[in-house]
Design a protein around this motif. Structure first.
Motif, PDB file in Angstrom:
ATOM      1  N   ALA A   1       0.816  -1.216   0.000  1.00 19.09           N
ATOM      2  CA  ALA A   1       0.000   0.000   0.000  1.00 19.09           C
ATOM      3  C   ALA A   1       0.847   1.262   0.000  1.00 19.09           C
ATOM      4  N   GLY A   2       2.035   1.225   0.645  1.00 19.18           N
ATOM      5  CA  GLY A   2       2.802   2.437   0.829  1.00 19.18           C
ATOM      6  C   GLY A   2       3.910   2.673  -0.171  1.00 19.18           C
ATOM      7  N   ALA A   3       4.404   1.629  -0.815  1.00 14.68           N
ATOM      8  CA  ALA A   3       5.500   1.799  -1.765  1.00 14.68           C
ATOM      9  C   ALA A   3       4.993   2.399  -3.069  1.00 14.68           C
ATOM     10  N   ASP A   4       5.906   3.030  -3.786  1.00 14.24           N
ATOM     11  CA  ASP A   4       5.580   3.533  -5.122  1.00 14.24           C
ATOM     12  C   ASP A   4       5.825   2.471  -6.183  1.00 14.24           C
ATOM     13  N   PHE A   5       6.865   1.652  -5.961  1.00 15.49           N
ATOM     14  CA  PHE A   5       7.242   0.634  -6.941  1.00 15.49           C
ATOM     15  C   PHE A   5       7.588  -0.680  -6.230  1.00 15.49           C
ATOM     16  N   LEU A   6       7.240  -1.798  -6.868  1.00 14.91           N
ATOM     17  CA  LEU A   6       7.636  -3.128  -6.389  1.00 14.91           C
ATOM     18  C   LEU A   6       8.674  -3.676  -7.342  1.00 14.91           C
ATOM     19  N   LEU A   7       9.824  -4.080  -6.802  1.00 15.30           N
ATOM     20  CA  LEU A   7      10.915  -4.587  -7.620  1.00 15.30           C
ATOM     21  C   LEU A   7      10.914  -6.110  -7.613  1.00 15.30           C
ATOM     22  N   MET A   8      10.850  -6.713  -8.804  1.00  9.03           N
ATOM     23  CA  MET A   8      10.869  -8.172  -8.958  1.00  9.03           C
ATOM     24  C   MET A   8      11.843  -8.550 -10.075  1.00  9.03           C
ATOM     25  N   PRO A   9      13.144  -8.679  -9.753  1.00 14.20           N
ATOM     26  CA  PRO A   9      14.153  -8.996 -10.771  1.00 14.20           C
ATOM     27  C   PRO A   9      14.363 -10.499 -10.952  1.00 14.20           C
ATOM     28  N   SER A  10      13.311 -11.267 -10.991  1.00 15.39           N
ATOM     29  CA  SER A  10      13.371 -12.727 -10.890  1.00 15.39           C
ATOM     30  C   SER A  10      14.189 -13.382 -12.002  1.00 15.39           C
ATOM     31  N   ARG A  11      14.965 -14.397 -11.616  1.00 15.50           N
ATOM     32  CA  ARG A  11      15.558 -15.279 -12.615  1.00 15.50           C
ATOM     33  C   ARG A  11      14.479 -16.173 -13.206  1.00 15.50           C
ATOM     34  N   VAL A  12      13.656 -16.725 -12.317  1.00 16.42           N
ATOM     35  CA  VAL A  12      12.558 -17.614 -12.701  1.00 16.42           C
ATOM     36  C   VAL A  12      11.313 -17.137 -11.965  1.00 16.42           C
ATOM     37  N   GLU A  13      10.185 -17.092 -12.648  1.00 16.92           N
ATOM     38  CA  GLU A  13       8.937 -16.689 -11.989  1.00 16.92           C
ATOM     39  C   GLU A  13       7.778 -17.440 -12.633  1.00 16.92           C
TER      40      GLU A  13
END
Length: 475
Positions: free
Chosen positions: A368-380
């Motif tokens: 709710a509070g962040a501006d951006f979510l970082l997901m640099p996944s190798r596998v997802e």
């Protein structure tokens, strides 16, 4: 009960990752569609399970080598889940607070035996039912031998006509073990031994692909990737493709609802900017970071699969270049990654902070509070975090892989819902961060994007319909 989901996790009873979220949501939405569905998991010593009341269904024993392991099956009396939840209580194997690891993060040495006790106990329980399930839906390698056991183990031969569906949530973990542990399996037909084997070991996931009636992955993109690379199962994935489909996971929009969520400081009403600002202030009160800068968060397991090892060099390089942004990391995992993140707290005071724990309430507040979510996944395989983020108006910054590619379109296109990068490198990821900061300072575009992604439909509606079609075809 028409459908029985057999899994190692189920939110809120026991969760280590996305598997728990899916098994805790899909059955609820199936029941809402009129498909009678239940779940069974091991009875771990988790806080949630310790706080519940149970009704005993059966006592019994199952053979593990020369040992007869006692077990009991209980029905949880909590009726708020949206589905009946059963648990297998085998104290010697599951009376532990950790699902897969101990307090030090080390995997249990008796994992093979734990999984075999659980699977056999479930099937032993089903044998004694007056009305058996119409279909068994198994999840990941912990339950992957069920399709084999019901077909080729004489003790469970009465269940061989019950269809089995197998879902791959993470193909990297296949549960392989040596033939030296074959004596822990229930007695099986000699001619069926080849179904267990893959590359000279017993491979439960490979066995499930051979023996199940149908198998699914948690996104179409992940199914395509597994056919190209699946840790040695590529040929098998392609050979069995006629009985496979990729179905994108949904999220539980009743649990993940910014309008009603009791876990966040400020709920969404009409003004998305006010909602984001107030929740960001709550995050900044919890962490030692500046409120006036764009805030990136990483939420999840600190493991290579999630790209967490990229975080220290990425964030360090970005901030050393003088970029004006803040970062908060929430999660547990690899001790070397955790140690690197701890050291960064003092180096980047005011710009970086971390909480090395599993904390569901704090995760909701960060979405709710962040501006951006970082997901640099190798596998997802699918990824749920990016959908949670969008639901809460937080822009996902993701690598174009698996389910992330299926659910996030780059803002460079008219249908954009996030920021994507392709290569697993600090340089590519850092460029995505710079693009994000530029978007943050374009207040009108950011507000418009937030409103659009909050309104996106990530519910289980479409996915549930696809599962029902499979169930109907098999039963």
């Amino acid at each position: 009960m028409k459908i029985l989901h057999i899994a190692a996790e189920c939110y809120p009873a026991a969760k280590a990752g996305g598997l728990g979220d899916v098994v805790g949501a899909l059955p609820k939405y199936l029941n809402q569609k009129g498909v009678q569905t239940a779940v069974i998991i091991p009875k771990y010593k988790t806080k949630w399970l310790l706080g519940q009341r149970f009704k005993k269904e059966i006592d019994g024993t199952v053979r593990i080598g020369s040992y007869q392991a006692p077990y009991s099956v209980y029905l949880c009396e909590n009726v708020s889940l949206g589905f009946p939840l059963y648990v297998v209580d085998a104290p010697q194997f599951f009376d532990r607070p950790g699902i897969y690891t101990d307090a030090n993060g080390q995997g249990y040495e008796d994992e093979v035996e734990r999984n075999l006790v659980f699977q056999q106990a479930v099937l032993h329980w089903i044998l004694g039912m007056k009305e058996r399930p119409h279909l068994l839906h198994c999840h990941d390698h912990h339950t992957a031998l069920v399709p084999f056991i019901v077909k080729h183990c004489p003790e469970y031969n009465a269940l061989k006509n019950i269809p089995t569906v197998f879902t791959i949530h993470n193909g990297q973990y296949q549960g392989a073990f040596s033939w030296q542990k074959a004596q822990s399996l229930p007695f099986f037909e000699a001619k069926a031994a080849s179904l267990l084997e893959w590359n000279n070991v017993i491979n439960p996931m490979a066995c499930a692909l051979k023996c199940c009636w149908y198998f699914t992955t948690v996104s179409p993109g992940y199914l395509s990737e597994l056919r190209q690379y699946s840790g040695g199962l590529e040929w098998l994935m392609n050979n069995e493709r006629a009985k496979s489909i990729g179905i994108l996971n949904g999220i539980d929009t009743q649990v993940w609802n910014p309008f009603t969520d009791p876990m966040i400081e400020y709920r969404l009403t009409n003004d998305v900017n006010v909602y984001k600002r107030e929740n960001k202030r709550a995050v900044c009160r919890r962490f030692r970071i500046r409120e006036d800068l764009p805030l990136f968060t990483f939420i999840g397991r600190l493991v290579g699969e999630k790209g967490a090892d990229l975080l220290p060099p990425l964030i360090g390089s970005f901030l050393y270049e003088g970029a004006q942004a803040c970062f908060v990391v929430l999660g547990t995992g690899d001790p070397s990654i955790s140690d690197a993140l701890k050291k960064m707290q003092s180096h980047f005071f005011g710009y970086f902070d971390t909480s090395l724990e599993y904390n569901e309430t704090l995760a909701h507040q960060l979405y709710a509070g962040a501006d951006f979510l970082l997901m640099p996944s190798r596998v997802e395989p699918c990824g749920l975090n990016q959908m949670y983020a969008q639901r809460y108006g937080t822009v996902p910054v993701v690598r174009s892989v698996g389910g992330l590619r299926d659910t996030v379109t780059d803002v460079a296109s008219p249908s954009g819902s996030g920021i994507r990068f392709d290569r697993f490198t600090v340089e590519d990821a850092k460029l995505a961060l710079y693009r994000s900061v530029k978007l943050y300072h374009d207040s009108l575009s950011l507000k418009s994007l937030r409103e659009k992604i909050i309104g996106m439909d990530h519910s289980w509606e479409k996915s549930v319909h696809q599962y029902i079609q499979i169930y109907d075809a098999l039963t």
